[in-house]
Write a protein that holds these residues in place. Structure first.
Motif, PDB file in Angstrom:
ATOM      1  N   GLU A  58       0.819  -1.204   0.000  1.00  0.00           N
ATOM      2  CA  GLU A  58       0.000   0.000   0.000  1.00  0.00           C
ATOM      3  C   GLU A  58       0.856   1.257   0.000  1.00  0.00           C
ATOM      4  OE1 GLU A  58      -2.715  -0.140   3.211  1.00  0.00           O
ATOM      5  OE2 GLU A  58      -3.853  -1.832   2.424  1.00  0.00           O
ATOM      6  N   ARG A  59       2.055   1.154   0.535  1.00  0.00           N
ATOM      7  CA  ARG A  59       2.956   2.302   0.588  1.00  0.00           C
ATOM      8  C   ARG A  59       4.194   1.997  -0.247  1.00  0.00           C
ATOM      9  NH1 ARG A  59       4.648   6.709   3.645  1.00  0.00           N
ATOM     10  NH2 ARG A  59       6.897   6.893   3.920  1.00  0.00           N
ATOM     11  N   PRO A  60       4.611   2.925  -1.107  1.00  0.00           N
ATOM     12  CA  PRO A  60       5.804   2.676  -1.916  1.00  0.00           C
ATOM     13  C   PRO A  60       7.035   2.389  -1.057  1.00  0.00           C
ATOM     14  CG  PRO A  60       4.615   4.566  -2.749  1.00  0.00           C
ATOM     15  CD  PRO A  60       3.974   4.199  -1.446  1.00  0.00           C
ATOM     16  N   LEU A  61       7.753   1.348  -1.426  1.00  0.00           N
ATOM     17  CA  LEU A  61       8.980   0.969  -0.733  1.00  0.00           C
ATOM     18  C   LEU A  61      10.094   0.870  -1.761  1.00  0.00           C
ATOM     19  CD1 LEU A  61       7.579  -1.848   1.603  1.00  0.00           C
ATOM     20  CD2 LEU A  61       8.153   0.494   2.259  1.00  0.00           C
ATOM     21  N   PHE A  62      11.201   1.547  -1.482  1.00  0.00           N
ATOM     22  CA  PHE A  62      12.339   1.500  -2.379  1.00  0.00           C
ATOM     23  C   PHE A  62      13.496   0.821  -1.659  1.00  0.00           C
ATOM     24  CE2 PHE A  62       9.681   4.952  -3.865  1.00  0.00           C
ATOM     25  CZ  PHE A  62       9.647   4.737  -5.227  1.00  0.00           C
ATOM     26  N   PRO A  63      14.231  -0.051  -2.357  1.00  0.00           N
ATOM     27  CA  PRO A  63      15.235  -0.885  -1.681  1.00  0.00           C
ATOM     28  C   PRO A  63      16.368  -0.115  -1.042  1.00  0.00           C
ATOM     29  CG  PRO A  63      15.408  -1.086  -4.076  1.00  0.00           C
ATOM     30  CD  PRO A  63      14.136  -0.361  -3.794  1.00  0.00           C
ATOM     31  N   GLU A  64      16.767   1.016  -1.614  1.00  0.00           N
ATOM     32  CA  GLU A  64      17.884   1.771  -1.057  1.00  0.00           C
ATOM     33  C   GLU A  64      17.823   3.214  -1.530  1.00  0.00           C
ATOM     34  OE1 GLU A  64      21.126   0.422  -4.467  1.00  0.00           O
ATOM     35  OE2 GLU A  64      21.272  -0.344  -2.426  1.00  0.00           O
ATOM     36  N   PRO A  65      18.457   4.127  -0.802  1.00  0.00           N
ATOM     37  CA  PRO A  65      18.443   5.532  -1.219  1.00  0.00           C
ATOM     38  C   PRO A  65      19.325   5.765  -2.439  1.00  0.00           C
ATOM     39  CG  PRO A  65      19.800   5.252   0.741  1.00  0.00           C
ATOM     40  CD  PRO A  65      19.127   3.938   0.498  1.00  0.00           C
ATOM     41  N   LEU A  66      19.184   6.945  -3.016  1.00  0.00           N
ATOM     42  CA  LEU A  66      20.023   7.337  -4.135  1.00  0.00           C
ATOM     43  C   LEU A  66      21.480   7.409  -3.691  1.00  0.00           C
ATOM     44  CD1 LEU A  66      17.866  10.309  -5.513  1.00  0.00           C
ATOM     45  CD2 LEU A  66      17.838   7.931  -6.292  1.00  0.00           C
ATOM     46  N   GLY A  67      22.391   7.364  -4.678  1.00  0.00           N
ATOM     47  CA  GLY A  67      23.808   7.419  -4.372  1.00  0.00           C
ATOM     48  C   GLY A  67      24.273   8.817  -4.005  1.00  0.00           C
ATOM     49  N   GLU A  68      25.510   8.911  -3.513  1.00  0.00           N
ATOM     50  CA  GLU A  68      26.056  10.189  -3.081  1.00  0.00           C
ATOM     51  C   GLU A  68      26.153  11.179  -4.228  1.00  0.00           C
ATOM     52  OE1 GLU A  68      27.573  13.348  -1.060  1.00  0.00           O
ATOM     53  OE2 GLU A  68      26.575  11.554  -0.274  1.00  0.00           O
ATOM     54  N   ALA A  69      26.561  10.726  -5.409  1.00  0.00           N
ATOM     55  CA  ALA A  69      26.686  11.635  -6.552  1.00  0.00           C
ATOM     56  C   ALA A  69      25.330  12.234  -6.924  1.00  0.00           C
ATOM     57  CB  ALA A  69      27.287  10.903  -7.743  1.00  0.00           C
ATOM     58  N   GLU A  70      24.284  11.425  -6.861  1.00  0.00           N
ATOM     59  CA  GLU A  70      22.941  11.921  -7.179  1.00  0.00           C
ATOM     60  C   GLU A  70      22.479  12.914  -6.121  1.00  0.00           C
ATOM     61  OE1 GLU A  70      21.611   7.884  -7.254  1.00  0.00           O
ATOM     62  OE2 GLU A  70      20.959   8.064  -9.350  1.00  0.00           O
ATOM     63  N   HIS A  71      22.724  12.596  -4.847  1.00  0.00           N
ATOM     64  CA  HIS A  71      22.391  13.540  -3.774  1.00  0.00           C
ATOM     65  C   HIS A  71      23.081  14.882  -4.003  1.00  0.00           C
ATOM     66  CE1 HIS A  71      20.737  10.180  -1.397  1.00  0.00           C
ATOM     67  NE2 HIS A  71      20.306  11.083  -0.523  1.00  0.00           N
ATOM     68  N   GLN A  72      24.352  14.839  -4.353  1.00  0.00           N
ATOM     69  CA  GLN A  72      25.127  16.063  -4.510  1.00  0.00           C
ATOM     70  C   GLN A  72      24.643  16.888  -5.700  1.00  0.00           C
ATOM     71  OE1 GLN A  72      27.095  16.491  -1.934  1.00  0.00           O
ATOM     72  NE2 GLN A  72      27.557  18.606  -2.588  1.00  0.00           N
ATOM     73  N   THR A  73      24.323  16.221  -6.804  1.00  0.00           N
ATOM     74  CA  THR A  73      23.807  16.918  -7.984  1.00  0.00           C
ATOM     75  C   THR A  73      22.506  17.640  -7.654  1.00  0.00           C
ATOM     76  OG1 THR A  73      24.825  15.376  -9.543  1.00  0.00           O
ATOM     77  CG2 THR A  73      22.907  16.598 -10.318  1.00  0.00           C
ATOM     78  N   LEU A  74      21.619  16.971  -6.939  1.00  0.00           N
ATOM     79  CA  LEU A  74      20.335  17.558  -6.583  1.00  0.00           C
ATOM     80  C   LEU A  74      20.495  18.664  -5.542  1.00  0.00           C
ATOM     81  CD1 LEU A  74      18.311  14.229  -6.497  1.00  0.00           C
ATOM     82  CD2 LEU A  74      18.128  16.036  -8.209  1.00  0.00           C
ATOM     83  N   LEU A  75      21.450  18.516  -4.636  1.00  0.00           N
ATOM     84  CA  LEU A  75      21.730  19.551  -3.653  1.00  0.00           C
ATOM     85  C   LEU A  75      22.210  20.827  -4.337  1.00  0.00           C
ATOM     86  CD1 LEU A  75      22.140  20.604  -0.767  1.00  0.00           C
ATOM     87  CD2 LEU A  75      24.393  19.490  -0.774  1.00  0.00           C
ATOM     88  N   GLU A  76      23.131  20.690  -5.284  1.00  0.00           N
ATOM     89  CA  GLU A  76      23.635  21.857  -6.012  1.00  0.00           C
ATOM     90  C   GLU A  76      22.517  22.545  -6.790  1.00  0.00           C
ATOM     91  OE1 GLU A  76      26.804  20.314  -8.350  1.00  0.00           O
ATOM     92  OE2 GLU A  76      28.086  19.875  -6.606  1.00  0.00           O
ATOM     93  N   TRP A  77      21.610  21.743  -7.350  1.00  0.00           N
ATOM     94  CA  TRP A  77      20.484  22.328  -8.089  1.00  0.00           C
ATOM     95  C   TRP A  77      19.588  23.143  -7.171  1.00  0.00           C
ATOM     96  CZ3 TRP A  77      15.318  21.200  -7.054  1.00  0.00           C
ATOM     97  CH2 TRP A  77      14.411  21.883  -7.878  1.00  0.00           C
ATOM     98  N   ILE A  78      19.225  22.586  -6.018  1.00  0.00           N
ATOM     99  CA  ILE A  78      18.278  23.280  -5.138  1.00  0.00           C
ATOM    100  C   ILE A  78      18.900  24.555  -4.581  1.00  0.00           C
ATOM    101  CG2 ILE A  78      18.765  22.209  -2.880  1.00  0.00           C
ATOM    102  CD1 ILE A  78      15.754  21.794  -2.557  1.00  0.00           C
ATOM    103  N   ARG A  79      20.201  24.556  -4.358  1.00  0.00           N
ATOM    104  CA  ARG A  79      20.876  25.766  -3.895  1.00  0.00           C
ATOM    105  C   ARG A  79      20.864  26.857  -4.969  1.00  0.00           C
ATOM    106  NH1 ARG A  79      26.124  22.931  -0.969  1.00  0.00           N
ATOM    107  NH2 ARG A  79      25.284  22.846   1.145  1.00  0.00           N
ATOM    108  N   ARG A  80      21.011  26.439  -6.225  1.00  0.00           N
ATOM    109  CA  ARG A  80      20.986  27.413  -7.326  1.00  0.00           C
ATOM    110  C   ARG A  80      19.588  27.958  -7.579  1.00  0.00           C
ATOM    111  NH1 ARG A  80      23.881  23.452 -10.107  1.00  0.00           N
ATOM    112  NH2 ARG A  80      21.995  23.029 -11.334  1.00  0.00           N
ATOM    113  N   ALA A  81      18.597  27.075  -7.508  1.00  0.00           N
ATOM    114  CA  ALA A  81      17.251  27.413  -7.975  1.00  0.00           C
ATOM    115  C   ALA A  81      16.423  28.201  -6.968  1.00  0.00           C
ATOM    116  CB  ALA A  81      16.502  26.142  -8.371  1.00  0.00           C
ATOM    117  N   TYR A  82      16.648  27.980  -5.670  1.00  0.00           N
ATOM    118  CA  TYR A  82      15.730  28.521  -4.674  1.00  0.00           C
ATOM    119  C   TYR A  82      16.410  29.502  -3.731  1.00  0.00           C
ATOM    120  CZ  TYR A  82      12.167  25.364  -6.317  1.00  0.00           C
ATOM    121  OH  TYR A  82      11.243  24.749  -7.109  1.00  0.00           O
TER     122      TYR A  82
END
Length: 298
Positions: free
Chosen positions: A4-28
């Motif tokens: 009933e609730r989405p379950l994902f086996p593992e979190p995203l990797g460090e490189a993906e976290h970092q890419t998204l972090l840099e984006w959110i800092r730029r955008a907002y």
């Protein structure tokens, strides 16, 4: 459906976290030069230098400039709203204001009380706070959880042809949040109230970012829905070119390419955070939590 609730086996990797972090800092964030817009004594908007000069030049009523910003005053909120509506229409006539929709949003005070309604195209130039609904759509197919992602029509005034959430749209003047979500869901994705019977508000986020037309200042009311695998979204109002299923890895890839509209990306990352795809201790998760607002708030 396996759960009933989405379950994902593992979190995203460090490189993906970092890419998204840099984006959110730029955008907002509120970076650049802005002046507070005071309306009848209340700090309700933010003005860029261009729009500040335009307001001072074109406002027909009382206007005061000082170190605190630019203050517009009228005898009542109704009169002030009418004056701003007239101002916006004049800007439209002169070709200064684009994206006119003949649709009004409510301007509210800090307590959420409605002060007046104004053409939605004027909100970004004036930096006024608007409200929108967004729907994350998930389904379980081929042994994995996937997200339904829409592609905006190439004719949209804002972010044409960009990838979007399953549903997203502004809350019109006088409209209830849930009613807006149900309306947008039917218009944009052909989803009925019965299909959304379990719909719940999952989070609210404050989207604050400079844009070409001024300041995007909006509360995003975020809903999730889990759709049966046989349900296929179908656009009814011409605002969505189509829908596709994406895995989280595919979503991150298009995010990195800049192919998704910013608020849709923010809303999707909020779902990633809530479903365990982001590491709780990471700076990206902390920033997303800082942008969140209590669900009980107006």
């Amino acid at each position: 459906m396996s759960a009933e609730r989405p379950l994902f086996p593992e979190p995203l990797g460090e490189a993906e976290h970092q890419t998204l972090l840099e984006w959110i800092r730029r955008a907002y964030g509120l970076y650049g030069s802005w002046q507070t817009l005071w309306l009848n004594g209340k700090p309700l908007g933010r003005l860029s230098p261009q729009w500040a000069a335009q307001v001072v030049k074109d406002w027909h009523g009382e206007v005061n400039e000082n170190a605190d910003g630019i203050a517009l005053n009228a005898d009542s909120w109704l009169a002030l709203g009418d004056g701003l509506q007239h101002l916006a229409f004049e800007w439209k006539r002169l070709g200064l204001l684009h994206g006119w929709r003949d649709e009004r949003f409510d301007v509210c005070d800090s307590d959420g009380s409605v002060l007046f309604a104004l053409e939605r195209a004027a909100f970004r130039p004036l930096g006024l706070l608007s409200h929108a609904v967004h729907l994350n759509g998930l389904t379980y197919q081929d042994g994995a959880w996937r997200f339904w992602i829409g592609r905006r029509s190439p004719h949209k005034a804002v972010d044409p042809d960009k990838l979007d959430n399953l549903v997203g749209g502004g809350i019109s003047s006088g409209e209830d949040i849930t009613a807006a979500m149900l309306r947008e869901s039917e218009e944009e994705a052909g989803l009925t109230a019965q299909q959304l019977s379990g719909l719940t508000l999952c989070n609210r986020m404050h989207s604050l970012r400079p844009v070409a037309r001024g300041l995007h200042n909006e509360i995003l009311h975020i809903f999730d829905v889990i759709l049966p695998s046989e349900v296929r979204p179908e656009n009814l109002d011409g605002e969505v070119a189509g829908f596709e299923l994406f895995t989280p890895a595919q979503i991150v890839a298009v995010m990195a390419e800049g192919a998704m509209m910013p608020d849709a990306q923010l809303v999707t990352l909020d779902a990633f955070r809530r479903y365990g795809l982001l590491r709780p201790e990471h700076e990206l998760t902390r920033l997303l939590q800082e942008m969140s607002r209590p669900v009980s708030a107006a």
